[in-house]
Scaffold this active site. Structure first.
Site, short mmCIF file in Angstrom:
data_model
loop_
_atom_site.label_atom_id
_atom_site.label_comp_id
_atom_site.label_asym_id
_atom_site.label_seq_id
_atom_site.Cartn_x
_atom_site.Cartn_y
_atom_site.Cartn_z
N ASP A 22 84.16 123.28 96.85
CA ASP A 22 83.81 124.59 96.30
C ASP A 22 84.62 124.93 95.04
O ASP A 22 85.26 125.99 94.98
CB ASP A 22 84.06 125.70 97.34
CG ASP A 22 83.43 125.40 98.69
OD1 ASP A 22 82.33 124.85 98.71
OD2 ASP A 22 84.07 125.72 99.72
N GLU A 206 73.62 130.49 99.37
CA GLU A 206 75.02 130.91 99.52
C GLU A 206 75.73 130.65 98.20
O GLU A 206 75.08 130.40 97.17
CB GLU A 206 75.71 130.18 100.69
CG GLU A 206 75.70 128.66 100.54
CD GLU A 206 76.46 127.95 101.65
OE1 GLU A 206 77.18 128.59 102.42
OE2 GLU A 206 76.34 126.71 101.73
O1 FUB Z 1 83.37 125.29 102.03
C1 FUB Z 1 82.82 126.06 103.06
C2 FUB Z 1 81.44 126.49 102.67
O2 FUB Z 1 80.63 125.38 102.40
C3 FUB Z 1 81.39 127.27 101.40
O3 FUB Z 1 81.93 128.53 101.51
C4 FUB Z 1 79.94 127.17 101.15
O4 FUB Z 1 79.53 127.62 99.92
C5 FUB Z 1 79.73 125.71 101.38
O5 FUB Z 1 80.07 124.96 100.26
#
Ligand code: FUB
Length: 645
Positions: A22, A206
């Site tokens: 991320d 997301e």
């Molecule tokens: O890294 C945990 C989660 O996985 C992130 O918050 C999401 O966006 C996905 O990449």
């Protein structure tokens, strides 16, 4: 805070000693800072197949190649409102406003379910960060991102049942608008801030990342476009920060290996736009341990974004003198493949296999400008029977720079038969050196070969010739005199250093003085690249034989005033005699090794104006070098003079 420099080669993944998912990249003061989440192997008691993160590191770079790990900036036990063992420190962001750095991060709250988003504040991008005591009210979800508009207004975006956005107060830690009270699916009530972003496609979304460019607002986000699919990176555009949004399409397609998540950020750095994203490079069997990557990104004239393909090569120029991990290739021929050097230790990296004649790997943007005419290349590779390869410029048919003419079977080549299948490091001469930046291509010309890395090197520069226009120099930082005028070496028939008695040496050095005076021999003025003057290499280049020589040298020292009470401190291999202004001041007799300050003279005066320091040195079978400096009564180097030509 511990900072660790990670020397890079400008390749993907960019962080090579830990997982870094991320990646939110931000540019502060002309330097890129990356705030990733920090995947770790799950400790016992935690779900082994799920995300697991206990803290955040920050990394920075001023060239996207060399990264510094500034260490941990926030960890789960420090969060006043967080569950100390939730391992849920998911994707964060950090922005700067009025000289303060606001770090936004999701975490599991001590009470209640799901995720909340907290803030930590610092005066520097690398911390120390002070944690707010409560998470942001009205925000329930993950993946915070903050957009700072040109008028200074800040907007927070996050994901939780779709993507939401809201204006932030000036304090950057609270939502600006009224919260609404809503009924939860469980029948309770909760306060919710912001609003659902309109105009985005159906399907799981997301990781919002919003930015502004040329009057357009961009909302970019991981998106699952197909049933049972994995995440793409997609985007929408708008003329206002909270939409409504006009969906535009894909920035990056699903990862080919079905790594389920992708998560990104987009920044402009030194006039070029880049996308930072992640892939599970170091954990191919488990896609919850991910690594940050970078690619260049381009915009069309109407502001839309051109689709980006993930690469191993990444961005940035690789210096030819660094280790070039060709397994981070730009292109690979059919049949060629990569594999871990040690599958139990993935952070050791990969190698590339060229299985048949004609297979190749190419690696772009190598800067060869640091190489001199007598450079060579070192290759770390594993050969099989009848392996043969070429290192070429530009393409698989391009000009040959170096070749490995291996004939394992007949034992006549670079390898012996018993070295087959072993990793070897070979130094190869270069038949051509590309100019500036070019693509490196390795082609298999015989049986299979595996290549781990290549590195170009210059032959060490022992001496630089000093011409008539050269300015005076100072002694080096430790006071050693590196500029000497040397007489061409005079070969001696010395079979053993046993002859170096004081009387023999005195006779030999008297002969040397005569030679220096009669002026019939050739002289060279040289600056040494090192404090010890390697006469051996001087003899190799300018003499007839490398062992068994008489050397004579002189240097001229200019002082602005008298310097009293100094001592000459010298070391030599082998024996040497030293004269200051034609007076003998030191004899290093016998069969010597070169040791710093091995012998010191009585107290001397360096006179105002010019002083001549001379030596004669003789060696038998063995290396020859010397070092000399002036020191004071306490052994401290004297440096307040210059050395003229
Ligand atoms: O890294 C945990 C989660 O996985 C992130 O918050 C999401 O966006 C996905 O990449």
């Amino acid at each position: 805070m511990l900072c660790l420099a990670i020397t890079g080669q400008a390749q993907n993944p960019i962080i090579r000693d830990q997982f870094a998912a991320d990646p939110t990249a931000r540019v502060f003061n002309n330097r890129v800072y990356v705030y990733p989440s920090h995947d770790i192997p799950a400790p016992e008691g935690q779900r082994q197949d799920w995300f697991c993160m206990a803290d955040y590191h920050v990394f920075s770079s001023d060239n996207l190649t060399d990264w510094t790990d500034h260490g941990v900036i926030v960890s789960q036990e420090q969060v006043p409102w967080g569950k100390a063992d939730a391992y849920s420190m998911w994707a964060p962001d950090c922005v700067e406003k009025n000289g303060r750095y606001y770090f936004y991060f999701p975490n599991a709250p001590r009470s209640g379910r799901g995720f909340a988003i907290g803030v930590a504040v610092s005066d520097a991008p690398t911390g120390p960060f002070r944690l707010e005591t409560e998470p942001i009210r009205g925000v329930s979800g993950i993946d915070p991102c903050v957009l700072l508009d040109d008028d200074g207004t800040a907007y927070l975006y996050w994901s939780g049942m779709g993507i939401r956005g809201a204006r932030l107060k000036d304090n950057m830690t609270e939502l600006a608008d009224e919260l609404q009270t809503v009924t939860t699916p469980q029948g309770g009530s909760m306060q919710v801030g912001g609003r659902q972003m309109e105009g985005l496609p159906e399907g799981f979304k997301e990781g919002p990342f919003a930015f502004k460019r040329d009057g357009w607002y961009y909302l970019t986000f991981p998106w699952v476009r197909q049933e049972n699919g994995t995440e793409t990176l997609a985007y929408a555009m708008a003329r206002s920060p909270l939409g409504p949004w006009d969906f535009k399409g894909i920035i990056m397609a699903e990862h080919a290996n079905r790594c389920w998540t992708n998560h990104h950020s987009i920044v402009e750095f030194k006039g070029q736009w880049y996308i930072f994203y992640h892939h599970n490079d170091y954990s191919p069997q488990m896609d919850k341990r991910r690594s940050a990557r970078i690619e260049r990104i381009s915009f069309n004239p109407d502001g839309t974004i051109q689709e980006v393909k993930p690469t191993h090569r990444g961005v940035g120029i690789t210096a030819a003198a660094s280790r070039i991990e060709v397994d981070r290739y730009s292109a690979l021929s059919e049949g060629a493949s990569i594999a871990f050097v040690d599958s139990l230790q993935p952070f050791r990296g990969w190698y590339v296999s060229l299985p048949v004649k004609g297979a190749w790997v190419s690696y772009g943007d190598v800067d060869f400008s640091c190489l001199g005419a007598d450079a060579y290349v070192v290759a770390h590779l594993r050969a099989n029977a009848n392996t043969q390869l070429s290192i070429r410029e530009a393409s698989a048919k391009g000009r040959i720079m170096a070749e490995v003419p291996i004939i394992v079977e007949s034992q006549q080549g670079t390898f012996r038969r018993d070295q087959r299948g072993q990793w070897l490091t070979l130094a190869l001469p270069l038949s051509a050196v590309p100019k500036g930046c070019s693509t490196l291509v390795v082609t298999c010309e015989g049986d299979a070969v595996d290549i781990d890395w290549l590195q170009f090197k210059n032959k060490p520069l022992y001496f630089t010739p000093v011409d008539a226009k050269a300015p005076a120099v100072k002694p080096d930082e430790r006071g050693f005199i590196r500029r000497w005028k040397l007489m061409e070496p005079l070969p001696q028939d010395i079979r053993s250093n046993i002859v170096f008695t004081d009387s023999w040496l005195r006779d030999k050095f008297a002969e040397a003085q005569q030679l220096q005076r009669n002026g019939k021999r050739k002289w060279y003025i040289l600056d040494s690249g090192d404090y010890n003057f390697r006469l051996f290499h001087f003899a190799e280049k300018w003499g007839k034989q490398t062992y068994g020589n008489l050397f004579c040298g002189t240097t001229v020292i200019e002082c602005a005033e008298d310097i009293e009470g100094v001592r000459l401190a010298a070391g030599s291999n082998g024996a040497s005699m030293w004269w200051l202004n034609d007076e003998e001041v030191l004899l290093l007799s016998g069969d010597r090794r070169m040791v710093e300050d091995d012998g010191v003279s009585p107290r001397l005066t360096l006179h105002k104006g010019r002083n001549t320091l001379r030596f004669a040195l003789v060696n038998g079978p063995g290396l020859s070098d010397f070092c000399a400096r002036f020191i004071d009564e306490r052994g401290i180097a004297i440096k307040n003079y210059t050395i003229v030509r």
